[in-house]
Design a protein around this motif. Structure first.
Motif, PDB file in Angstrom:
ATOM      1  N   LEU A 118       0.667  -1.122   0.111  1.00 27.83           N
ATOM      2  CA  LEU A 118      -0.086   0.145  -0.342  1.00 27.83           C
ATOM      3  C   LEU A 118       0.636   0.988  -0.231  1.00 27.83           C
ATOM      4  O   LEU A 118       0.975   2.567  -0.456  1.00 27.83           O
ATOM      5  CB  LEU A 118      -1.230  -0.061   1.254  1.00 27.83           C
ATOM      6  CG  LEU A 118      -2.590  -0.963   1.004  1.00 27.83           C
ATOM      7  CD1 LEU A 118      -3.322  -0.766   2.657  1.00 27.83           C
ATOM      8  CD2 LEU A 118      -3.312   0.209   0.081  1.00 27.83           C
ATOM      9  N   LEU A 119       2.208   1.451   0.804  1.00 30.60           N
ATOM     10  CA  LEU A 119       3.013   2.001   0.460  1.00 30.60           C
ATOM     11  C   LEU A 119       3.652   2.585  -0.237  1.00 30.60           C
ATOM     12  O   LEU A 119       4.562   3.583  -0.414  1.00 30.60           O
ATOM     13  CB  LEU A 119       3.655   2.073   2.000  1.00 30.60           C
ATOM     14  CG  LEU A 119       2.938   2.238   2.910  1.00 30.60           C
ATOM     15  CD1 LEU A 119       3.659   1.744   4.500  1.00 30.60           C
ATOM     16  CD2 LEU A 119       2.389   3.853   3.636  1.00 30.60           C
ATOM     17  N   ALA A 120       3.555   1.694  -1.764  1.00 25.91           N
ATOM     18  CA  ALA A 120       4.361   1.178  -2.605  1.00 25.91           C
ATOM     19  C   ALA A 120       6.311   0.901  -1.512  1.00 25.91           C
ATOM     20  O   ALA A 120       7.154   1.875  -2.639  1.00 25.91           O
ATOM     21  CB  ALA A 120       4.133   2.500  -3.490  1.00 25.91           C
ATOM     22  N   ALA A 121       6.404   0.514  -1.112  1.00 27.83           N
ATOM     23  CA  ALA A 121       7.827   0.308  -0.193  1.00 27.83           C
ATOM     24  C   ALA A 121       7.859  -0.951  -0.686  1.00 27.83           C
ATOM     25  O   ALA A 121       7.227  -1.912  -1.754  1.00 27.83           O
ATOM     26  CB  ALA A 121       7.385   0.423   1.101  1.00 27.83           C
ATOM     27  N   ASP A 122       9.688  -1.343  -0.440  1.00 29.65           N
ATOM     28  CA  ASP A 122       9.547  -2.835  -0.387  1.00 29.65           C
ATOM     29  C   ASP A 122       9.328  -3.649   0.080  1.00 29.65           C
ATOM     30  O   ASP A 122       8.518  -3.425   1.284  1.00 29.65           O
ATOM     31  CB  ASP A 122      11.740  -2.242  -0.383  1.00 29.65           C
ATOM     32  CG  ASP A 122      11.976  -3.646  -1.172  1.00 29.65           C
ATOM     33  OD1 ASP A 122      11.629  -4.643   0.179  1.00 29.65           O
ATOM     34  OD2 ASP A 122      13.374  -3.836  -1.273  1.00 29.65           O
ATOM     35  N   LEU A 123       9.051  -4.376  -0.566  1.00 26.65           N
ATOM     36  CA  LEU A 123       7.966  -5.624   0.449  1.00 26.65           C
ATOM     37  C   LEU A 123       8.959  -6.125   1.558  1.00 26.65           C
ATOM     38  O   LEU A 123       7.986  -6.584   2.644  1.00 26.65           O
ATOM     39  CB  LEU A 123       8.196  -6.427  -0.078  1.00 26.65           C
ATOM     40  CG  LEU A 123       6.807  -6.000  -1.809  1.00 26.65           C
ATOM     41  CD1 LEU A 123       6.160  -7.131  -2.800  1.00 26.65           C
ATOM     42  CD2 LEU A 123       5.082  -5.342  -1.406  1.00 26.65           C
ATOM     43  N   SER A 124       9.609  -6.251   1.466  1.00 26.66           N
ATOM     44  CA  SER A 124      11.235  -6.271   3.081  1.00 26.66           C
ATOM     45  C   SER A 124      11.321  -5.337   3.806  1.00 26.66           C
ATOM     46  O   SER A 124      11.749  -5.633   4.889  1.00 26.66           O
ATOM     47  CB  SER A 124      12.547  -7.157   2.359  1.00 26.66           C
ATOM     48  OG  SER A 124      13.007  -6.194   1.998  1.00 26.66           O
ATOM     49  N   ALA A 125      10.853  -3.814   3.274  1.00 28.76           N
ATOM     50  CA  ALA A 125      10.983  -2.746   4.082  1.00 28.76           C
ATOM     51  C   ALA A 125      10.736  -3.475   5.922  1.00 28.76           C
ATOM     52  O   ALA A 125       9.088  -4.444   6.225  1.00 28.76           O
ATOM     53  CB  ALA A 125      10.297  -1.621   3.376  1.00 28.76           C
TER      54      ALA A 125
END
Length: 284
Positions: A46-53
């Motif tokens: 949802l945050l368009a972040a790295d999925l491993s963040a």
């Protein structure tokens, strides 16, 4: 913690988490990671972040102080009320909806009240605004259609036969009974109890063998289910294994809850995994 934009001075039970890390099981270290990886990764998506963040996995916490501007969203187990109070605000705090992206300014207070009885672990996912790839504020998980069609419609946890299934005396008893999660419970796994007779196996003592996330081992005191932070080998019969898609669901179960199991085929398990991946791809 690793560059987390939140500070906690109010106590509680939470930890920083990430994805599973593979390649160490030969050294006795399980992959681990978020107990409910679906909630964790949909939050990052949802945050368009790295999925491993990194994110925070919360059992209970009263509040967090925001120490740097960030976009955030909350997934997993729900709270009855989550509010964001901005610094020096003279107005009422903002009510935070589940699965919606918000902007939090440094100095704000994020407060959690009235933990829901449904679900056990809450995920607080975040990204700093300068790292955002698009306009995120207001983005909602509901915008991506039905995300939980892969869950069993009867609310059961699905299992496939384990390596020692053939030694069960009554091969239908485990899925016919209702089971209760005991207080013998941790991120490594939990023990089950039932009012019925404990299933039995007809086999000699076995040497320790490899286990996996969701392995159901039958001990003399009853079955145990291994979760994400389990050991890597075990010496009890592996009568079933929870299908991979449903291991995340077990991450939201708590002591005292009742559950029932459904036996499915390997083909069914693979089909559910594909449906779950489709649901996730709607966001990512």
């Amino acid at each position: 913690m690793t560059n987390i934009p939140f500070k906690n001075d109010s106590g509680g039970l939470f930890k920083e988490i990430g994805p599973p890390v593979f390649g160490q099981q030969h050294k006795g270290v399980a992959p681990g990671g978020a107990m409910d990886c679906f909630s964790y990764q949909t939050g990052n998506a949802l945050l368009a972040a790295d999925l491993s963040a990194p994110a925070l996995e919360i059992i209970f916490v009263p509040s967090f102080q925001v120490v740097r501007d960030c976009n955030f969203t909350i997934t997993g187990a729900r709270y009855g009320s989550v509010t964001l109070r901005t610094p020096a605000s003279q107005t009422a705090p903002t009510e935070i909806e589940h699965g919606v992206v918000y902007l939090a300014k440094a100095g704000s207070l994020l407060e959690f009240k009235d933990k829901s009885k449904l679900g056990f672990r809450t995920y607080l996912c975040f990204v700093e605004p300068e790292n955002s790839k698009q306009t995120l504020v207001g983005k909602r998980r509901e915008q991506f259609g039905e995300l939980f069609q892969w869950v069993d419609p009867d609310g059961k946890i699905r299992v496939v036969e384990g390596p020692e299934f053939k030694y069960l005396v009554d091969k239908k008893a485990f899925t016919a009974d209702y089971w209760i999660i005991t207080n013998d419970f941790s991120d490594m796994g939990f023990r089950l109890m039932t009012r019925e007779e404990i299933p039995r196996v007809e086999m000699d003592n076995m040497v320790s063998e490899a286990v996996a996330d969701g392995t159901v081992q039958l001990t003399p005191k009853g079955p145990i289910i291994l979760l994400k932070h389990r050991q890597t080998v075990g010496g009890y019969p592996r009568i079933f294994n929870i299908i991979s898609a449903d291991v995340d669901i077990l991450g939201q179960y708590a002591p005292g809850q009742v559950l029932q199991f459904k036996k499915v085929s390997i083909e069914d398990a693979l089909s559910v995994a594909k449906e779950k991946e489709k649901a996730f791809s709607r966001i990512s």
